[in-house]
Design a protein around this motif. Sequence first.
Motif, PDB file in Angstrom:
ATOM      1  N   GLY A 133       0.787  -1.220   0.000  1.00  0.00           N
ATOM      2  CA  GLY A 133       0.000   0.000   0.000  1.00  0.00           C
ATOM      3  C   GLY A 133       0.823   1.276   0.000  1.00  0.00           C
ATOM      4  N   ILE A 134       0.095   2.387   0.078  1.00  0.00           N
ATOM      5  CA  ILE A 134       0.724   3.699   0.047  1.00  0.00           C
ATOM      6  C   ILE A 134       1.580   3.955   1.280  1.00  0.00           C
ATOM      7  CG2 ILE A 134       0.229   6.175   0.024  1.00  0.00           C
ATOM      8  CD1 ILE A 134      -2.198   5.608  -1.664  1.00  0.00           C
ATOM      9  N   ALA A 135       1.156   3.406   2.435  1.00  0.00           N
ATOM     10  CA  ALA A 135       1.882   3.673   3.679  1.00  0.00           C
ATOM     11  C   ALA A 135       3.328   3.196   3.591  1.00  0.00           C
ATOM     12  CB  ALA A 135       1.167   3.003   4.847  1.00  0.00           C
ATOM     13  N   LEU A 136       3.527   1.963   3.113  1.00  0.00           N
ATOM     14  CA  LEU A 136       4.885   1.440   3.015  1.00  0.00           C
ATOM     15  C   LEU A 136       5.678   2.170   1.933  1.00  0.00           C
ATOM     16  CD1 LEU A 136       6.827  -0.652   4.130  1.00  0.00           C
ATOM     17  CD2 LEU A 136       5.993  -2.274   2.420  1.00  0.00           C
ATOM     18  N   SER A 137       5.020   2.533   0.837  1.00  0.00           N
ATOM     19  CA  SER A 137       5.698   3.294  -0.219  1.00  0.00           C
ATOM     20  C   SER A 137       6.163   4.649   0.297  1.00  0.00           C
ATOM     21  CB  SER A 137       4.765   3.473  -1.421  1.00  0.00           C
ATOM     22  OG  SER A 137       4.355   2.239  -1.946  1.00  0.00           O
ATOM     23  N   THR A 138       5.300   5.305   1.073  1.00  0.00           N
ATOM     24  CA  THR A 138       5.665   6.599   1.651  1.00  0.00           C
ATOM     25  C   THR A 138       6.818   6.449   2.638  1.00  0.00           C
ATOM     26  OG1 THR A 138       3.365   7.316   1.425  1.00  0.00           O
ATOM     27  CG2 THR A 138       4.777   8.627   2.847  1.00  0.00           C
ATOM     28  N   THR A 139       6.800   5.364   3.415  1.00  0.00           N
ATOM     29  CA  THR A 139       7.883   5.125   4.367  1.00  0.00           C
ATOM     30  C   THR A 139       9.224   5.003   3.659  1.00  0.00           C
ATOM     31  OG1 THR A 139       6.366   3.983   5.871  1.00  0.00           O
ATOM     32  CG2 THR A 139       8.713   3.589   6.187  1.00  0.00           C
ATOM     33  N   ALA A 140       9.240   4.321   2.533  1.00  0.00           N
ATOM     34  CA  ALA A 140      10.487   4.180   1.765  1.00  0.00           C
ATOM     35  C   ALA A 140      10.995   5.534   1.287  1.00  0.00           C
ATOM     36  CB  ALA A 140      10.260   3.245   0.583  1.00  0.00           C
ATOM     37  N   VAL A 141      10.071   6.406   0.869  1.00  0.00           N
ATOM     38  CA  VAL A 141      10.462   7.754   0.452  1.00  0.00           C
ATOM     39  C   VAL A 141      11.034   8.533   1.632  1.00  0.00           C
ATOM     40  CG1 VAL A 141       9.627   9.949  -0.468  1.00  0.00           C
ATOM     41  CG2 VAL A 141       8.789   7.795  -1.429  1.00  0.00           C
ATOM     42  N   LEU A 142      10.428   8.372   2.796  1.00  0.00           N
ATOM     43  CA  LEU A 142      10.900   9.083   3.984  1.00  0.00           C
ATOM     44  C   LEU A 142      12.290   8.614   4.398  1.00  0.00           C
ATOM     45  CD1 LEU A 142       7.624   9.217   6.120  1.00  0.00           C
ATOM     46  CD2 LEU A 142       8.677  11.058   4.821  1.00  0.00           C
ATOM     47  N   TYR A 143      12.580   7.340   4.199  1.00  0.00           N
ATOM     48  CA  TYR A 143      13.938   6.858   4.474  1.00  0.00           C
ATOM     49  C   TYR A 143      14.957   7.685   3.681  1.00  0.00           C
ATOM     50  CZ  TYR A 143      12.112   2.581   6.693  1.00  0.00           C
ATOM     51  OH  TYR A 143      11.483   1.688   7.526  1.00  0.00           O
ATOM     52  N   GLY A 144      14.659   7.872   2.385  1.00  0.00           N
ATOM     53  CA  GLY A 144      15.571   8.620   1.541  1.00  0.00           C
ATOM     54  C   GLY A 144      15.671  10.087   1.934  1.00  0.00           C
ATOM     55  N   LEU A 145      14.534  10.720   2.193  1.00  0.00           N
ATOM     56  CA  LEU A 145      14.541  12.136   2.556  1.00  0.00           C
ATOM     57  C   LEU A 145      15.248  12.365   3.891  1.00  0.00           C
ATOM     58  CD1 LEU A 145      10.901  13.194   1.582  1.00  0.00           C
ATOM     59  CD2 LEU A 145      13.009  13.735   0.370  1.00  0.00           C
ATOM     60  N   PHE A 146      15.012  11.487   4.845  1.00  0.00           N
ATOM     61  CA  PHE A 146      15.590  11.660   6.174  1.00  0.00           C
ATOM     62  C   PHE A 146      17.099  11.415   6.143  1.00  0.00           C
ATOM     63  CE2 PHE A 146      16.192  10.449  10.717  1.00  0.00           C
ATOM     64  CZ  PHE A 146      15.657  11.587  11.293  1.00  0.00           C
ATOM     65  N   ILE A 189      11.401  18.331  10.996  1.00  0.00           N
ATOM     66  CA  ILE A 189      12.442  19.314  11.311  1.00  0.00           C
ATOM     67  C   ILE A 189      13.691  19.068  10.467  1.00  0.00           C
ATOM     68  CG2 ILE A 189      14.029  20.102  13.116  1.00  0.00           C
ATOM     69  CD1 ILE A 189      11.789  19.660  15.141  1.00  0.00           C
ATOM     70  N   VAL A 190      14.097  17.803  10.361  1.00  0.00           N
ATOM     71  CA  VAL A 190      15.294  17.468   9.588  1.00  0.00           C
ATOM     72  C   VAL A 190      15.098  17.785   8.112  1.00  0.00           C
ATOM     73  CG1 VAL A 190      16.791  15.592   8.826  1.00  0.00           C
ATOM     74  CG2 VAL A 190      16.076  15.713  11.217  1.00  0.00           C
ATOM     75  N   VAL A 191      13.945  17.390   7.553  1.00  0.00           N
ATOM     76  CA  VAL A 191      13.702  17.593   6.126  1.00  0.00           C
ATOM     77  C   VAL A 191      13.612  19.077   5.778  1.00  0.00           C
ATOM     78  CG1 VAL A 191      12.044  17.210   4.258  1.00  0.00           C
ATOM     79  CG2 VAL A 191      12.621  15.341   5.807  1.00  0.00           C
ATOM     80  N   VAL A 192      12.986  19.881   6.666  1.00  0.00           N
ATOM     81  CA  VAL A 192      12.791  21.302   6.382  1.00  0.00           C
ATOM     82  C   VAL A 192      14.081  22.093   6.571  1.00  0.00           C
ATOM     83  CG1 VAL A 192      11.602  23.396   7.139  1.00  0.00           C
ATOM     84  CG2 VAL A 192      10.329  21.270   6.886  1.00  0.00           C
ATOM     85  N   GLY A 206      19.414  16.070   4.347  1.00  0.00           N
ATOM     86  CA  GLY A 206      19.246  14.930   5.223  1.00  0.00           C
ATOM     87  C   GLY A 206      20.379  14.769   6.218  1.00  0.00           C
ATOM     88  N   LEU A 207      20.349  13.643   6.929  1.00  0.00           N
ATOM     89  CA  LEU A 207      21.355  13.404   7.949  1.00  0.00           C
ATOM     90  C   LEU A 207      22.759  13.341   7.372  1.00  0.00           C
ATOM     91  CD1 LEU A 207      19.579  10.699  10.163  1.00  0.00           C
ATOM     92  CD2 LEU A 207      19.764  13.157  10.581  1.00  0.00           C
ATOM     93  N   ILE A 208      22.882  12.859   6.150  1.00  0.00           N
ATOM     94  CA  ILE A 208      24.213  12.755   5.554  1.00  0.00           C
ATOM     95  C   ILE A 208      24.830  14.125   5.321  1.00  0.00           C
ATOM     96  CG2 ILE A 208      23.524  12.784   3.115  1.00  0.00           C
ATOM     97  CD1 ILE A 208      25.543  10.563   2.639  1.00  0.00           C
TER      98      ILE A 208
END
Length: 253
Positions: free
Chosen positions: A156-169, A212-215, A220-222
Amino acid sequence: MGAGLLVGFVVSFLIGWFLLLGRRRPEIIFVALGTLTASYAAERLVAGWAWVGAGNGMSVYDFMLIGSYELEPGPVFYYLCAALLVAVYLVSRTLVRSQFGLVLAGMRQNEARIAFFGYRIQVFKALVFSFAGAIAGLAGALYTFHEGFVGPGSMGIALSTTAVLYGLFGGVGSLIGPIIGAFAIETISFFLSDQDAVKGFWPIILGVIMLIVVVYKPTGLIGFLVSQRERIGTFGSPDRPLASKSGGKHGAP
């Protein structure tokens, strides 16, 4: 695992064909919404498909045969996943450092100029989209074996969004960034969910931290560890302004 790789590649190729290889060059918002729509459609399809368990999902074997060796979830499986992660990273790094990767870096900076040189940028996008889908299929196969169960929510969308957040974070535009993001998010989630004081609303705290991190740190953390040039490599970085090159002799225009 082989089936996960193959199915992930084929499905991603078909979706990429539809989204990227049309007569007109698609806008990025069309591709983003198209992938979310495909994810939602897949979830609804699986939820109504009795052959795969429908809404109840399906259980999978709690062991994996590698030749004649029977592998169960545990330390050995962890090392297998770690080895596959390193292998995928090395393959991706080789791809990025190849001529193919140079084209991708050029597309990131100026698609029109790369297209002027004769490269079919939509084909390159479809290829790297399919490659990412194959990696996702492999990861999904390993995750399903680890959990012993797979249901509609896994598509579903929830897991897809989580994968995107991994990259952004963790930091987009790098290979190690999403790995850092996944490790950080899962570690914070595990820590917060185990605290009695915040057990009822820990996802909100996690969301605020990520926001906070994304904005305030778009890299990102890197971005706290390496510079912009080190993050994207010696190629593909924006050129310095003309004024900075010639200002010493001729002055800024």
